[in-house]
Enzyme design. Structure first.
Site, PDB file in Angstrom:
ATOM      1  N   GLN A  95       0.843  -1.189   0.000  1.00  0.00           N
ATOM      2  CA  GLN A  95       0.000   0.000   0.000  1.00  0.00           C
ATOM      3  C   GLN A  95       0.881   1.243   0.000  1.00  0.00           C
ATOM      4  O   GLN A  95       1.683   1.444   0.916  1.00  0.00           O
ATOM      5  CB  GLN A  95      -0.922   0.023   1.215  1.00  0.00           C
ATOM      6  CG  GLN A  95      -1.924   1.170   1.164  1.00  0.00           C
ATOM      7  CD  GLN A  95      -2.684   1.350   2.456  1.00  0.00           C
ATOM      8  OE1 GLN A  95      -2.101   1.666   3.487  1.00  0.00           O
ATOM      9  NE2 GLN A  95      -3.996   1.157   2.410  1.00  0.00           N
ATOM     10  N   TYR A 181      -6.021  10.628   4.804  1.00  0.00           N
ATOM     11  CA  TYR A 181      -4.672  10.939   4.340  1.00  0.00           C
ATOM     12  C   TYR A 181      -4.737  11.760   3.050  1.00  0.00           C
ATOM     13  O   TYR A 181      -5.800  12.230   2.653  1.00  0.00           O
ATOM     14  CB  TYR A 181      -3.864   9.653   4.207  1.00  0.00           C
ATOM     15  CG  TYR A 181      -3.703   8.954   5.542  1.00  0.00           C
ATOM     16  CD1 TYR A 181      -3.063   9.599   6.605  1.00  0.00           C
ATOM     17  CD2 TYR A 181      -4.215   7.667   5.765  1.00  0.00           C
ATOM     18  CE1 TYR A 181      -2.941   8.986   7.849  1.00  0.00           C
ATOM     19  CE2 TYR A 181      -4.091   7.050   7.001  1.00  0.00           C
ATOM     20  CZ  TYR A 181      -3.456   7.717   8.044  1.00  0.00           C
ATOM     21  OH  TYR A 181      -3.345   7.114   9.271  1.00  0.00           O
ATOM     22  N   ARG A 228      -7.762   2.315  -2.314  1.00  0.00           N
ATOM     23  CA  ARG A 228      -8.628   2.213  -1.140  1.00  0.00           C
ATOM     24  C   ARG A 228      -9.301   3.546  -0.854  1.00  0.00           C
ATOM     25  O   ARG A 228      -8.667   4.604  -0.894  1.00  0.00           O
ATOM     26  CB  ARG A 228      -7.802   1.782   0.079  1.00  0.00           C
ATOM     27  CG  ARG A 228      -8.657   1.352   1.268  1.00  0.00           C
ATOM     28  CD  ARG A 228      -7.795   1.033   2.472  1.00  0.00           C
ATOM     29  NE  ARG A 228      -8.375  -0.063   3.242  1.00  0.00           N
ATOM     30  CZ  ARG A 228      -8.156  -0.279   4.535  1.00  0.00           C
ATOM     31  NH1 ARG A 228      -7.370   0.538   5.222  1.00  0.00           N
ATOM     32  NH2 ARG A 228      -8.709  -1.297   5.161  1.00  0.00           N
ATOM     33  N   GLY A 316      -8.733  -7.291   9.075  1.00  0.00           N
ATOM     34  CA  GLY A 316      -7.586  -6.608   9.655  1.00  0.00           C
ATOM     35  C   GLY A 316      -7.134  -7.211  10.957  1.00  0.00           C
ATOM     36  O   GLY A 316      -6.367  -8.165  10.999  1.00  0.00           O
ATOM     37  N   ARG A 317      -7.614  -6.664  12.076  1.00  0.00           N
ATOM     38  CA  ARG A 317      -7.101  -7.029  13.395  1.00  0.00           C
ATOM     39  C   ARG A 317      -7.122  -8.532  13.699  1.00  0.00           C
ATOM     40  O   ARG A 317      -6.196  -9.011  14.371  1.00  0.00           O
ATOM     41  CB  ARG A 317      -7.854  -6.254  14.471  1.00  0.00           C
ATOM     42  CG  ARG A 317      -7.355  -4.824  14.619  1.00  0.00           C
ATOM     43  CD  ARG A 317      -8.209  -3.980  15.523  1.00  0.00           C
ATOM     44  NE  ARG A 317      -9.467  -3.605  14.902  1.00  0.00           N
ATOM     45  CZ  ARG A 317     -10.347  -2.760  15.420  1.00  0.00           C
ATOM     46  NH1 ARG A 317     -10.097  -2.197  16.594  1.00  0.00           N
ATOM     47  NH2 ARG A 317     -11.454  -2.454  14.787  1.00  0.00           N
TER      48      ARG A 317
END
Length: 363
Positions: A95, A181, A228, A316-317
């Site tokens: 990424q 971002y 994304r 994810g987690r």
């Protein structure tokens, strides 16, 4: 559904499960180590790994100890990671990340101000930096607005990082356009107050993102490019704006013309529960592969794939604390809980020391 093989363009995936990008802050000077390679190798049974956000330049960084792909040493160090994943039969994208205003002067070259579409500071938003000689969470600094001439330079930084990714052996790259971002800052009229060709109308606010996509696609091939987004996301002081639906309609239609690997939609907590209609509409607006991440379970992921809403399910987690995540899902085995206090750091603890289910049972 999620355990089926899937062809991501010409790239064959062993299943539809994706490891979502997660910052782990375990890369000194942006260099990947044997420990990083072990971490990704442990999780290579997923169909596709997307690495943690990887800086495209020294000025793109917002956090200490994140990896980079902007110099030769960093590029060379990633080769051990891609080889480790490929040796286990996995596939891996990196990424590409520019944080924009979500940075602190201590993370910037010569302690310059971070850059952004407009000089608007993110309130109550923190980065990992150094203040008063101490390392830790720090309030992000006020940015300065980019000059038009600088925008083309940043686009070339994205291109160079993508080319470095190919040299390092990655199967493709994901552009980080989410979570408050830089690209997300251009998309949002509350963080983009520009009056030039990069601000104002939806077309203008999408210009930077599309120029990044097109430049990288020309350099490495569009089939190796994903991106994304986080519709209705409020991370890092991002505001909800009236034109969100229209913005994503245009995004879907524009990116449908570009034959990308996928679009990755990230749910920060309200997309599935409160704005499910946008997911349904986006499926009609975008005719390529759609990946979805955020609060997924095996059941929810299968439902969304069966309903034709998504093609790939990103987790994810759970993959932090379950290196054998695919096996646990497939056999309905309990998932181990992660140690949140060790999500970030620069040590093996909470990174490569989580056991598989078989290891747990043999203790």
């Amino acid at each position: 559904m999620i355990f089926e093989k899937f062809n991501l363009g010409k790239l064959p995936l062993s299943n539809r499960i994706v490891m979502a990008p997660m910052t782990r802050t375990r890369s000194q000077n942006g260099i990947m180590t044997d420990m990083n390679a072990k971490y990704y190798r442990q999780r290579a049974s997923v169909g596709l790994i997307i690495t943690e956000g990887t800086s495209i330049s020294a000025s793109s960084m917002g956090y200490l100890y994140v990896p980079g792909l902007y110099n030769a040493a960093q590029t060379e160090s990633w080769k051990k990671v891609t080889k480790a994943v490929h040796d286990k039969g996995g596939k891996i994208f990196t990424q590409l990340w520019h944080v924009g205003r979500v940075s602190h002067v201590s993370n910037q070259p010569n302690h310059f101000d971070p850059i952004a579409p407009s000089a608007i500071q993110a309130k109550d938003s923190t980065a990992w930096g150094i203040e008063n000689g101490k390392e830790g969470r720090v309030q992000v600094s006020k940015p300065r607005a980019l000059e038009v001439a600088e925008i083309s330079e940043i686009i070339q930084e994205y291109v160079k990082a993508a080319q470095n990714a190919m040299a390092a052996g990655f199967d493709g790259i994901e552009i980080h356009g989410a979570n408050g971002y830089l690209i997300d800052q251009f998309l949002n009229p509350f963080t983009n107050l520009r009056t030039d060709e990069y601000g104002g109308s939806i077309t203008n606010r999408l210009r930077f993102m599309l120029e990044v996509v097109d430049a990288i696609s020309e350099a490495i091939g569009s089939e190796k490019v994903g991106i994304r987004f986080s519709p209705f996301g409020t991370q890092h002081d991002m505001a909800i704006f009236e034109e969100i639906e229209e913005t994503y309609r245009v995004i879907g239609e524009e990116l449908s013309k570009r034959d990308l690997a996928y679009i990755h939609l990230h749910d920060q907590g309200t997309l599935y529960s409160e704005h499910f209609d946008l997911i349904e509409k986006f499926r009609k607006w975008y005719d390529g592969n759609i990946m979805f991440a955020g609060f997924l379970t095996k059941e929810r992921a299968n439902e969304m794939i069966a309903g034709g809403l998504i093609d790939l399910a990103a987790f994810g987690r759970p993959l932090i604390s379950n290196p054998d995540f695919v096996n646990r899902l497939e056999n309905d085995l309990p998932l181990a809980e992660g140690k949140r206090e060790l999500y970030y750091g620069n040590t093996p603890e909470g990174y490569v020391d989580y056991p598989t289910y078989e290891m747990e049972m043999s203790r």
